[in-house]
Design a protein around this motif. Structure first.
Motif, PDB file in Angstrom:
ATOM      1  N   UNK A  35      36.497  34.363  34.450  1.00  0.00           N
ATOM      2  CA  UNK A  35      36.643  35.180  33.177  1.00  0.00           C
ATOM      3  C   UNK A  35      37.404  34.309  32.280  1.00  0.00           C
ATOM      4  N   UNK A  36      37.724  33.085  32.460  1.00  0.00           N
ATOM      5  CA  UNK A  36      38.549  32.309  31.451  1.00  0.00           C
ATOM      6  C   UNK A  36      37.588  31.494  30.854  1.00  0.00           C
ATOM      7  N   UNK A  83      33.728  32.936  30.816  1.00  0.00           N
ATOM      8  CA  UNK A  83      33.978  34.009  29.830  1.00  0.00           C
ATOM      9  C   UNK A  83      33.437  35.320  30.376  1.00  0.00           C
ATOM     10  N   UNK A  84      33.265  35.429  31.636  1.00  0.00           N
ATOM     11  CA  UNK A  84      32.718  36.462  32.254  1.00  0.00           C
ATOM     12  C   UNK A  84      33.508  37.086  33.542  1.00  0.00           C
ATOM     13  N   UNK A  85      33.676  38.117  33.515  1.00  0.00           N
ATOM     14  CA  UNK A  85      34.528  38.944  34.428  1.00  0.00           C
ATOM     15  C   UNK A  85      33.632  39.541  35.713  1.00  0.00           C
ATOM     16  N   UNK A  87      33.551  43.008  37.504  1.00  0.00           N
ATOM     17  CA  UNK A  87      34.231  44.143  37.264  1.00  0.00           C
ATOM     18  C   UNK A  87      34.219  45.029  38.492  1.00  0.00           C
ATOM     19  N   UNK A  98      30.368  40.827  33.475  1.00  0.00           N
ATOM     20  CA  UNK A  98      30.602  41.169  31.987  1.00  0.00           C
ATOM     21  C   UNK A  98      31.030  40.084  31.120  1.00  0.00           C
ATOM     22  N   UNK A  99      30.177  39.624  30.316  1.00  0.00           N
ATOM     23  CA  UNK A  99      30.397  38.265  29.634  1.00  0.00           C
ATOM     24  C   UNK A  99      29.878  38.460  28.088  1.00  0.00           C
ATOM     25  N   UNK A 100      29.738  37.494  27.335  1.00  0.00           N
ATOM     26  CA  UNK A 100      29.197  37.649  25.925  1.00  0.00           C
ATOM     27  C   UNK A 100      27.932  37.922  26.097  1.00  0.00           C
ATOM     28  N   UNK A 102      26.343  39.793  27.734  1.00  0.00           N
ATOM     29  CA  UNK A 102      26.090  41.180  27.943  1.00  0.00           C
ATOM     30  C   UNK A 102      26.489  41.789  29.330  1.00  0.00           C
ATOM     31  N   UNK A 103      25.829  42.550  30.003  1.00  0.00           N
ATOM     32  CA  UNK A 103      26.191  43.324  31.181  1.00  0.00           C
ATOM     33  C   UNK A 103      25.283  43.046  32.184  1.00  0.00           C
ATOM     34  N   UNK A 115      40.386  35.355  43.411  1.00  0.00           N
ATOM     35  CA  UNK A 115      40.756  35.488  42.223  1.00  0.00           C
ATOM     36  C   UNK A 115      42.231  35.103  42.183  1.00  0.00           C
ATOM     37  N   UNK A 254      43.228  43.369  42.405  1.00  0.00           N
ATOM     38  CA  UNK A 254      42.574  44.498  41.929  1.00  0.00           C
ATOM     39  C   UNK A 254      41.033  44.700  42.367  1.00  0.00           C
ATOM     40  N   UNK A 258      39.768  47.524  45.011  1.00  0.00           N
ATOM     41  CA  UNK A 258      38.724  48.402  44.448  1.00  0.00           C
ATOM     42  C   UNK A 258      37.585  48.304  45.409  1.00  0.00           C
TER      43      UNK A 258
END
Ligand SMILES: Cc1cc2nc3c(=O)[nH]c(=O)nc-3n(C[C@H](O)[C@H](O)[C@H](O)COP(=O)(O)OP(=O)(O)OC[C@H]3O[C@@H](n4cnc5c(N)ncnc54)[C@H](O)[C@@H]3O)c2cc1C
Ligand SMILES: Cc1cc2nc3c(=O)[nH]c(=O)nc-3n(C[C@H](O)[C@H](O)[C@H](O)COP(=O)(O)OP(=O)(O)OC[C@H]3O[C@@H](n4cnc5c(N)ncnc54)[C@H](O)[C@@H]3O)c2cc1C
Lengths: 409, 468
Positions: A35-36, A83-85, A87, A98-100, A102-103, A115, A254, A258
């Motif tokens: 995600x960074x 830059x992608x999480x 989720x 999820x990233x710039x 799209x999904x 993580x 998390x 989940x």
């Protein structure tokens, strides 16, 4: 893109090392997602040397170590997306990214969670008082100073006295901030003697043992920190514009929770065996997510083992099993053990123990039911540092005999 | 000199609602607050419950305005895209005394015109909320107590007020007022505002403004409420707002979901002298954990994400203190203690009615206005990081920045611009949720500060108040 064979969540030392092992084993494609904006995990912002000793057998700075792991993984065929999480990982193993761009939902054959862990912030430690600016964790402070060159303050109190607290003192110094006190609830520091001495004598930072931060004061900006002596109850107000809460790790669990993974009470990380297998087939967990507060090298070695097992498993037609073996638990003053599931026929190379108290030379004893399985001599144990015990100590356990308990004799 | 029909002192949820209402009616309005942002006082630190008023004092102004406000705010929130979750509430009785109090509460709800409350036996209570601690005897269900995003409410009112022509003067303490036939002259640090009418919505400072006008009808006693916010992983532990049964001895604390997906435990009730003392205390935190452990034992095993406190403007009176002095052309709105979020739109309507009754006329025509569209901050809403169209329109909405709260770079950027741009990091938090999560900035703190400094052109040192 086409579905990755394995999705690795997190590009820290554990995730990158696992991904690289998979690629070397011929698994394709291996996708690491972070995600960074930059790959490498926490070492990216740890600007001191000592990284890589356990896994690479040489000493690098954190950023150099991170760059090395990234280059090596990419060179061996790993794809990294930033830059992608991630989720969500559904029951069918489908993962949502999820990233710039799209999904996207991908369907890997296995997912490896790497993580990491974070330090508990002031709020989670229930430190009362005002809510001024100037309150940090070490991770935040390092990014503040090293990645973003933001101004910090003048006078700091550092909470904690394990390795990372000493690293915080150095980062503060680099930023022109004087550390006016280090505060630990324990009766002694928990780092290497030389660091502690250099900080106390060389940098003239007083260490307040058996003490805790009992309150923060300041409207707008921090003005003072109440330091309570736990032995006398006396409270002293120490003027400071900055306070850094160090250590007190909690896995960033998390996603793991989940996904419904069984979590150990002692570490709050997923229950795993030596290969990083969890309570859910097809989902592995490695690194500081499993053993919060360990070194980067330890995280990398865990990633390597998981990558090797998974690589072999996928090549042989994917059996995709859950963690296998007996539950392993500890008795006080031992606080935790990783892995917490072990197969006596194929035990881990070593068990990582943590203790809640300082002790002198002691023996670790493994018992199943009332029966002693083995013992191992320890030099001395220090809270917030791990003790390695050979996994062979579990060898004599009965595979149907239930929980193995480790205790100090 | 700024000349207006009405000056509203205090830009909390109440002042913003009043300013919005009057601006739409055609008044020229100046909305003033000493803080650098709207809603930076009590309005930022509440529990976010949309009350029915079932347990207010029957016949009181509060009873009427809360009931009316519930409906008005529900509709407003729907139009503005402000998150509301229709959770319902459950009062749980844990002992004889509390159990005995339930029928009277049911009757009180009736007297307040609220007809949907219902008594539940132990089995029903348990089946509603399986994670409740042992020993729940019976309960009262109040299906129309809901949760709402409180920050977006104040921001929406202020945005709409400004859109309808109101002038927002922030960082503007009102300390001197000269009142005469020409109206009220508010002497401010940078300018003078002359207003025909004055509305005092100064919350904790309302009695002081009142005194400047020569009134001494009430004294504000700050009543502190400390709250613990638990990790989102605790949200699965409850469906409804779990309310305590008020008894003669204790008020008790509630456990409530929030629209952001967390669980709140609180508030305490402590009468203080200092009107700025929003510190949490060891005793307060311990008391809350004790109460929480009884109500929802698994809750206290989860991590605490935030600890905060708000100050209710309690007075020596039990009811709201809303008074018109027609001769002085002055309305005072004081003592809006613990239900002001819910009642805000109804209070505004009431104040507008008082002004109208006193013959106030406005310099402009009524303005046609619609609620602004607020950023979707609720967990029940589609957030930008979940919205493929939004991301396609601008990849910044697909670039994660605050991971714990799932906030994109685009949202933080947006919060730094526009008529209601955030003035500080607190303002960014309330507009986006960034840095409000479990890590409290371990991962994103430096990135957010750097981005906000960049977007607002401010110096990072002053944003974080680094001493020189
Ligand atoms: C302040 C500090 C100082 C330290 N100093 C030292 C030291 O001197 N020497 C040493 O050996 N060790 C040190 N450590 C420990 C070392 O950094 C860790 O052991 C190591 O980074 C753990 O590696 P990891 O791969 O498990 O996790 P991390 O390095 O934490 O990497 C986890 C990665 O996962 C990503 N991620 C998490 N969730 C998601 C998601 N849902 N989607 C996408 N990406 C996700 C994160 O962005 C992160 O990049 C320090 C740690 C800290 C915090
Ligand atoms: C812990 C807690 C929980 C609550 N829970 C709920 C709930 O669940 N539901 C609900 O409906 N309500 C709740 N409330 C009540 C609600 O938050 C308040 O009633 C409401 O916020 C009051 O709004 P206000 O605008 O009157 O006051 P404030 O928000 O305090 O606004 C007054 C403003 O006036 C400004 N001001 C004061 N003096 C001056 C001056 N001289 N010059 C310039 N500006 C000045 C202040 O800066 C402030 O911004 C709760 C309150 C607390 C404390």
């Amino acid at each position: 893109m086409s579905d990755p064979a394995v999705l690795v969540v997190g590009s820290g030392p554990a995730g990158l090392t696992a991904a690289r092992e998979l690629a070397v084993a011929g698994v394709r494609p291996v996708l690491v997602v972070d995600r960074e904006v930059e790959a490498g995990g926490v070492p990216r912002h740890c600007d001191h040397t000592g990284f890589g000793l356990q896994d690479l057998r040489r000493s690098l700075s954190g950023p150099a170590y991170a760059r090395h792991l990234v280059r090596r993984a990419v060179g061996d065929g790993v794809a990294i997306r930033l830059s992608t999480t991630v989720t969500c990982v559904g029951d069918d193993g489908a993962a949502t990214l999820v990233g710039p761009g799209g999904i996207e939902v991908v369907h890997p054959r296995a997912v490896l969670l790497a993580t990491g862990a974070r330090e508990r912030p002031r709020s989670a430690r229930l430190v009362p008082g005002d809510r001024p600016a100037g309150v940090f964790t070490t991770g935040q402070l390092q990014q503040w100073v090293l990645l973003r060159q933001l101004p910090v303050g003048r006078r700091a109190v550092v909470v904690g006295a394990e390795h990372v607290a000493y690293s915080a003192v150095l980062t503060l110094r680099h930023a022109g901030v004087a550390t006016v006190a280090m505060v630990t609830e324990l009766p002694r520091h928990q780092t290497v003697g030389a660091f502690a001495l250099a900080t106390r004598v060389g940098l003239r930072v007083p260490l307040r043992t058996s003490s805790r931060v009992a309150g923060l004061h300041g409207h707008g900006r921090l003005e003072a920190v109440d330091v309570e002596d736990l032995l006398t109850g006396a409270v002293e107000r120490v003027a400071a514009d900055t306070v850094v809460f160090t250590g007190d790790w909690i896995p960033d669990h998390e996603l793991a929770r989940r996904c419904g993974l069984t979590v150990e009470r002692a570490t709050l990380g997923p229950r795993t065996d030596r290969w990083g297998r969890t309570s859910r087939p097809g989902l592995l967990a490695v690194g500081n997510l499993v053993h919060p507060g360990e070194t980067a090298g330890r995280a990398a070695l865990g990633g390597r083992d998981a990558g090797r097992w998974l690589g072999a498993d996928l090549s042989s037609g994917a059996t995709q099993v859950a963690a296998r073996g007996l539950p392993v638990t500890v008795a006080r003053p031992l606080a935790s053990v990783v892995p917490s599931v072990a197969d006596p026929g194929d035990p881990p190379r070593r068990l990582l123990l943590r203790t809640a108290e300082f002790t002198g030379r002691r023996l670790v004893v493994a018992r199943q039911g009332g029966r002693e399985l083995g013992r191992h001599g320890l030099r001395h144990s220090v809270p917030n540092r791990s003790l390695g015990v050979p996994g062979a100590i579990l060898r004599g356990a009965d595979p149907d005999g239930g929980t193995v308990e480790l205790s100090l004799a | 000199m700024v000349e207006v029909d009405v000056a509203v002192v205090g830009a909390g949820v109440v002042g913003c609602a009043v300013a919005r209402h009057l601006a739409i009616d055609g008044a020229s309005v100046a909305l003033l607050d000493r803080a650098a942002d709207v809603g930076d006082g009590t309005s930022k630190a509440n529990t976010g419950v949309l009350h029915t008023g079932f347990d207010t004092e029957p016949g009181s102004l509060e009873s009427r305005l809360v009931a009316r406000g519930h409906g008005l705010l529900t509709d407003y929130a729907a139009a503005a895209g402000i998150a509301v979750e229709r959770t319902g509430a459950l009062l749980v009785a844990w002992d004889d005394e509390q159990e005995a109090a339930l029928p009277a509460l049911l009757a009180k709800a009736d007297a307040n015109g609220y007809a949907s409350a219902r008594l539940l036996d132990a089995a029903e209570v348990r089946s509603c909320e399986p994670h409740l601690g042992p020993g729940a005897r019976s309960g009262l269900s109040v299906p129309d107590e809901w949760v709402i995003d409180p920050w977006s409410v104040t921001l929406a009112f202020a945005t709409e007020a400004v859109g309808a022509g109101a002038r927002l003067l922030l960082a503007t303490p009102v300390e001197k007022i000269v009142s005469g036939d020409g109206g009220h002259e508010l002497e401010l640090p940078d300018c003078v505002v002359r207003a025909q009418w004055l509305v005092n919505a100064a919350g904790l400072g309302a009695d002081r403004i009142d005194a400047l006008l020569g009134h001494h009808d009430f004294t504000v006693t700050p009543r502190r409420g400390q709250l613990l916010v638990f990790d989102k992983l605790a949200r699965r532990l409850l469906c409804r707002i779990l309310l305590p049964v008020p008894t003669a001895r204790t008020k008790g604390v509630l456990v409530s979901p929030t629209t952001w997906g967390n669980v709140l435990l609180g508030p305490t009730a402590e009468d203080l002298e200092d009107r700025t003392d929003t510190a949490s205390t060891t005793g307060g935190i311990e008391g809350l954990l004790r109460a929480g452990r009884r109500v929802l034992p698994a809750l206290v095993d989860e991590e605490v994400t935030a600890v905060y406190a708000g100050l209710r403007s309690a007075t020596e009176h039990r009811d709201y203190q809303v008074r018109l002095d027609a001769g002085q052309r002055y309305v005072s709105v004081g003592g809006i203690r613990s239900t002001g979020l819910t009642s805000s739109l109804a209070v505004a309507e009431h104040v507008a009615g008082l002004l109208d009754g006193a013959g106030a006329g406005w310099s402009g025509p009524a303005v046609s206005s619609a609620p602004p569209v607020m950023p979707p901050l609720g967990e029940s809403q589609v957030r930008p990081l979940q919205d493929p169209d939004r991301i396609a329109s601008d990849p910044a909405y697909g670039t994660p920045l605050c991971h714990c709260e799932q906030v994109s770079r685009g949202e933080v950027r947006d919060a730094c611009h526009g008529a209601l741009a955030a003035a500080d990091l607190g303002g960014v938090r309330r507009r986006t949720r960034a840095m409000n999560g479990r890590c409290q900035g371990f991962y994103c703190g430096a990135e957010v500060v750097a981005l906000v400094a960049d977007e607002t052109g401010s110096d990072p040192g002053s944003l974080t108040r680094v001493p020189r």
